[in-house]
Design an enzyme around this catalytic site. Structure first.
Site, PDB file in Angstrom:
ATOM      1  N   LYS A  22       3.598  15.538  44.077  1.00  0.00           N
ATOM      2  CA  LYS A  22       2.750  14.743  43.174  1.00  0.00           C
ATOM      3  C   LYS A  22       3.607  13.883  42.247  1.00  0.00           C
ATOM      4  CE  LYS A  22       1.148  16.662  39.169  1.00  0.00           C
ATOM      5  NZ  LYS A  22       1.534  15.859  37.998  1.00  0.00           N
ATOM      6  N   ASN A  23       4.626  14.499  41.652  1.00  0.00           N
ATOM      7  CA  ASN A  23       5.403  13.782  40.641  1.00  0.00           C
ATOM      8  C   ASN A  23       6.356  12.751  41.241  1.00  0.00           C
ATOM      9  OD1 ASN A  23       4.027  15.159  38.734  1.00  0.00           O
ATOM     10  ND2 ASN A  23       5.682  16.570  38.200  1.00  0.00           N
ATOM     11  N   CYS A 119      -2.337  15.355  25.390  1.00  0.00           N
ATOM     12  CA  CYS A 119      -3.084  16.185  26.328  1.00  0.00           C
ATOM     13  C   CYS A 119      -2.799  17.633  26.000  1.00  0.00           C
ATOM     14  CB  CYS A 119      -2.736  15.859  27.769  1.00  0.00           C
ATOM     15  SG  CYS A 119      -1.168  16.507  28.249  1.00  0.00           S
ATOM     16  N   ARG A 124       2.965  14.249  23.782  1.00  0.00           N
ATOM     17  CA  ARG A 124       3.450  13.353  24.818  1.00  0.00           C
ATOM     18  C   ARG A 124       3.452  11.868  24.417  1.00  0.00           C
ATOM     19  NH1 ARG A 124       1.381  15.733  30.549  1.00  0.00           N
ATOM     20  NH2 ARG A 124       3.290  14.732  31.242  1.00  0.00           N
ATOM     21  N   ASP A 307       7.362  22.823  34.563  1.00  0.00           N
ATOM     22  CA  ASP A 307       6.189  22.894  35.448  1.00  0.00           C
ATOM     23  C   ASP A 307       6.128  24.208  36.223  1.00  0.00           C
ATOM     24  OD1 ASP A 307       5.616  20.414  34.507  1.00  0.00           O
ATOM     25  OD2 ASP A 307       6.086  19.328  36.342  1.00  0.00           O
ATOM     26  N   ARG A 399      -5.495  18.589  40.625  1.00  0.00           N
ATOM     27  CA  ARG A 399      -4.556  17.501  40.307  1.00  0.00           C
ATOM     28  C   ARG A 399      -3.256  17.681  41.073  1.00  0.00           C
ATOM     29  NH1 ARG A 399      -2.461  17.123  34.867  1.00  0.00           N
ATOM     30  NH2 ARG A 399      -1.424  15.468  35.992  1.00  0.00           N
TER      31      ARG A 399
HETATM   32  C1  UD1 Z   1       3.776  12.791  36.595  1.00  0.00           C
HETATM   33  C2  UD1 Z   1       5.023  13.494  36.223  1.00  0.00           C
HETATM   34  O1  UD1 Z   1       6.076  13.249  36.792  1.00  0.00           O
HETATM   35  N1  UD1 Z   1       4.928  14.412  35.283  1.00  0.00           N
HETATM   36  C3  UD1 Z   1       6.080  15.204  34.925  1.00  0.00           C
HETATM   37  C4  UD1 Z   1       6.891  14.436  33.892  1.00  0.00           C
HETATM   38  O2  UD1 Z   1       6.031  14.143  32.806  1.00  0.00           O
HETATM   39  P1  UD1 Z   1       6.492  13.089  31.709  1.00  0.00           P
HETATM   40  O3  UD1 Z   1       7.173  11.947  32.370  1.00  0.00           O
HETATM   41  O4  UD1 Z   1       5.327  12.802  30.859  1.00  0.00           O
HETATM   42  O5  UD1 Z   1       7.532  13.961  30.917  1.00  0.00           O
HETATM   43  P2  UD1 Z   1       8.719  13.486  30.002  1.00  0.00           P
HETATM   44  O6  UD1 Z   1      10.002  13.900  30.636  1.00  0.00           O
HETATM   45  O7  UD1 Z   1       8.555  12.055  29.650  1.00  0.00           O
HETATM   46  O8  UD1 Z   1       8.457  14.347  28.686  1.00  0.00           O
HETATM   47  C5  UD1 Z   1       9.307  15.383  28.281  1.00  0.00           C
HETATM   48  C6  UD1 Z   1       9.285  15.490  26.761  1.00  0.00           C
HETATM   49  O9  UD1 Z   1       9.714  14.272  26.184  1.00  0.00           O
HETATM   50  C7  UD1 Z   1       8.779  13.812  25.223  1.00  0.00           C
HETATM   51  N2  UD1 Z   1       8.742  12.334  25.246  1.00  0.00           N
HETATM   52  C8  UD1 Z   1       8.577  11.678  26.426  1.00  0.00           C
HETATM   53  C9  UD1 Z   1       8.523  10.311  26.463  1.00  0.00           C
HETATM   54  C10 UD1 Z   1       8.631   9.592  25.261  1.00  0.00           C
HETATM   55  O10 UD1 Z   1       8.576   8.354  25.224  1.00  0.00           O
HETATM   56  N3  UD1 Z   1       8.786  10.280  24.097  1.00  0.00           N
HETATM   57  C11 UD1 Z   1       8.856  11.645  24.066  1.00  0.00           C
HETATM   58  O11 UD1 Z   1       9.004  12.232  22.997  1.00  0.00           O
HETATM   59  C12 UD1 Z   1       7.451  14.423  25.696  1.00  0.00           C
HETATM   60  O12 UD1 Z   1       6.522  14.499  24.646  1.00  0.00           O
HETATM   61  C13 UD1 Z   1       7.892  15.781  26.196  1.00  0.00           C
HETATM   62  O13 UD1 Z   1       7.988  16.674  25.128  1.00  0.00           O
HETATM   63  O14 UD1 Z   1       8.007  15.231  33.497  1.00  0.00           O
HETATM   64  C14 UD1 Z   1       7.626  16.459  32.839  1.00  0.00           C
HETATM   65  C15 UD1 Z   1       8.897  17.137  32.376  1.00  0.00           C
HETATM   66  O15 UD1 Z   1       9.635  17.580  33.436  1.00  0.00           O
HETATM   67  C16 UD1 Z   1       6.810  17.318  33.802  1.00  0.00           C
HETATM   68  O16 UD1 Z   1       6.333  18.435  33.103  1.00  0.00           O
HETATM   69  C17 UD1 Z   1       5.627  16.539  34.353  1.00  0.00           C
HETATM   70  O17 UD1 Z   1       5.027  17.253  35.398  1.00  0.00           O
HETATM   71  C1  PEP Z   2       2.424  18.404  33.565  1.00  0.00           C
HETATM   72  C2  PEP Z   2       2.293  18.031  34.826  1.00  0.00           C
HETATM   73  O1  PEP Z   2       1.870  16.823  35.251  1.00  0.00           O
HETATM   74  P1  PEP Z   2       1.462  15.528  34.396  1.00  0.00           P
HETATM   75  O2  PEP Z   2       2.706  14.985  33.754  1.00  0.00           O
HETATM   76  O3  PEP Z   2       0.944  14.597  35.428  1.00  0.00           O
HETATM   77  O4  PEP Z   2       0.452  15.973  33.383  1.00  0.00           O
HETATM   78  C3  PEP Z   2       2.624  18.941  35.960  1.00  0.00           C
HETATM   79  O5  PEP Z   2       2.738  18.450  37.099  1.00  0.00           O
HETATM   80  O6  PEP Z   2       2.761  20.158  35.734  1.00  0.00           O
END
Ligand code: UD1
Ligand code: PEP
Length: 435
Positions: A22-23, A119, A124, A307, A399
């Site tokens: 998915k990711n 969420c 996030r 995850d 999802r």
């Molecule tokens: C669709 C997808 O691929 N989702 C994955 C992606 O989510 P996602 O890309 O949202 O995760 P991030 O690595 O960006 O987030 C990790 C942390 O960084 C923080 N943050 C992120 C961006 C930003 O601009 N500012 C900030 O503070 C977030 O709040 C969080 O605490 O990576 C996460 C961390 O491995 C996984 O749990 C999710 O499954």
């Molecule tokens: C947190 C997850 O996904 P998403 O970033 O799409 O919410 C996940 O795959 O566990």
């Protein structure tokens, strides 16, 4: 309403097939926006609600998207005039749709994307995405719940990410592909899904180097085109079944499992007493009679994946002795534990660490999923619980897991997914769950 009903006590044995990640597929679908010429053909695409949502976003942007679910293939034509707006209706359903921002901005010079908001698992924010795009020369405005970005042509820059955010790395990487000159991004995410994205971008004509390391170097190109790509295997789905095997004293072969993508999980499973064997056909996990306690801390890749955290806590609760789980990536990812109290779990939360006391005699109960991995974790707990466990809120499960209950049933679990009226408890209690 649908529920999964599971009757605990069966060992998981056999072979399980794992879907595309998915990711990986979500940012790859977004990357297809960059294909100004030709068609993109994706294989090994998982049949998940998030994929349907991303397809809807792309169609709204005027891409043609054809999903052949039976073949697990998606065909995308992004050669028409595209629209630059991703509305709240879709972005609110799925945070990951924010990754259309980088490719839209790069290709059209404009993107208007609804703010994804927080969420269940954390707030996030997307500040790192925006800082990176600004560094490439974009002007960013925020109004009416939308982020709007403008740029005549993005310009290569040197960017340091304060945190190796997966989404920020993807958005900035995709934007930089069509920027003028060279972009260097330091402290990037190193997940296998980033490597998969970089691979398809290069097939589309981009020049990306360093994927899988801390630094990405992107030499901008003028145009990109469609290509063919098969999505990498889902290491989190694989990990979930590995935990299931260890938990149930089972013996499961994760078909074509990739050891390198699940090293921290494998190390913890071994520490807890499971055998993990790298076989030519995949990864075999054999659960021990008694699981040993262990301490785990989630970290960005190559650390232990957040995850897998909820699933891992089920194994820790089942283990003998005191285990701890420290969640460093998301600030609110212990909600499944509240539900697990109803199944007899004993634990204390101290800030970002939960202290668990095992072994737990899980009782079957009716529990509600609060997010995607919480849903999988609750089903896992049901596999070893006394009596029937009913898991509701399956929209979260859908999802990220395709036919989760069917795959578990094929491995020997007594499990069934049913449609029920809200008050249909008598039928559920008497349900025969093994078909
Ligand atoms: C669709 C997808 O691929 N989702 C994955 C992606 O989510 P996602 O890309 O949202 O995760 P991030 O690595 O960006 O987030 C990790 C942390 O960084 C923080 N943050 C992120 C961006 C930003 O601009 N500012 C900030 O503070 C977030 O709040 C969080 O605490 O990576 C996460 C961390 O491995 C996984 O749990 C999710 O499954
Ligand atoms: C947190 C997850 O996904 P998403 O970033 O799409 O919410 C996940 O795959 O566990």
């Amino acid at each position: 309403m649908e529920k999964i009903i599971v009757h605990g006590g069966n060992r998981l044995t056999g072979v399980v097939h794992i879907e595309g990640a998915k990711n990986a597929v979500l940012p790859i679908l977004a990357a297809s926006i960059l294909g100004e010429e030709g068609i993109t053909h994706l294989a090994n695409v998982p049949v998940l609600s998030d994929v349907y949502t991303m397809n809807k976003v792309l169609r709204f942007l005027n891409l043609s998207v054809d999903f052949d679910e039976a073949k697990r293939e998606v065909t995308i034509d992004a050669t028409k005039q595209l629209s630059s707006e991703a509305p709240f209706e879709y972005v609110s359903k799925m945070r990951a749709s924010i990754v259309v921002m980088g490719p839209l901005l790069a290709r059209l010079g404009h993107a208007r994307v609804a703010l994804p908001g927080g969420c269940a698992i954390g707030t996030r924010p997307i500040d790192l995405h925006l800082k990176g795009l600004e560094a490439l020369g974009a002007r960013i405005e925020q109004h009416d719940g939308y982020i709007e970005a403008f740029a005549d042509r993005l310009k290569g820059a040197h960017i340091y990410l304060d945190f190796p955010s997966v989404g920020a790395t993807q958005n900035i990487l995709m934007a930089a592909c069509l920027a003028e000159g060279t972009t260097v991004i330091d402290n990037v995410a190193r997940e296998p899904e980033i490597v998969d994205l970089a691979n398809i971008l290069n097939k589309m004509g981009a020049h990306v180097r360093g994927a899988g390391t801390e630094t990405l170097r992107i030499d901008g190109v003028a145009t990109m085109h469609g290509t063919e790509h098969s999505v990498v295997q889902d290491r989190i789905e694989a990990g979930t079944f590995m935990v299931g095997a260890a938990l149930t004293h089972g013996n499961v072969l994760i078909q074509d499992g990739i050891v390198e993508h699940n090293k921290p999980l494998i190390s913890k499973l071994q520490e807890m007493g499971a055998q993990v064997i790298d076989e030519p056909a995949g990864i075999r996990v054999i659960g021990p009679d008694r699981l040993q306690a262990t301490d785990v801390k989630t970290l960005p890749y190559p650390g232990f994946p957040t995850d897998m955290q909820p699933q891992m806590t089920i194994l820790q609760l089942a283990a003998e002795g005191t285990s701890t789980m420290t969640e460093t990536v998301f600030e609110n990812r212990f909600m499944h534990l509240e539900e697990l109290r109803r199944m007899n779990a004993k634990y204390q939360v101290n800030g970002r660490t939960v202290v668990m006391h095992g072994p737990t005699d899980f009782n079957g109960a009716e529990v509600a999923a609060t997010d995607l991995r919480a849903a999988a974790a609750l089903v896992l707990a049901g596999l070893v619980a006394d009596g029937y466990t009913q898991v509701t809120n399956l929209k979260y499960l859908d999802r990220g897991y395709y036919d989760f209950h069917k795959k578990l049933a094929a491995l020997g679990a007594e499990i069934k997914r049913v449609s029920v009226a809200d008050d249909d408890t008598v039928v559920l209690k008497n349900a025969h769950v093994n078909n």
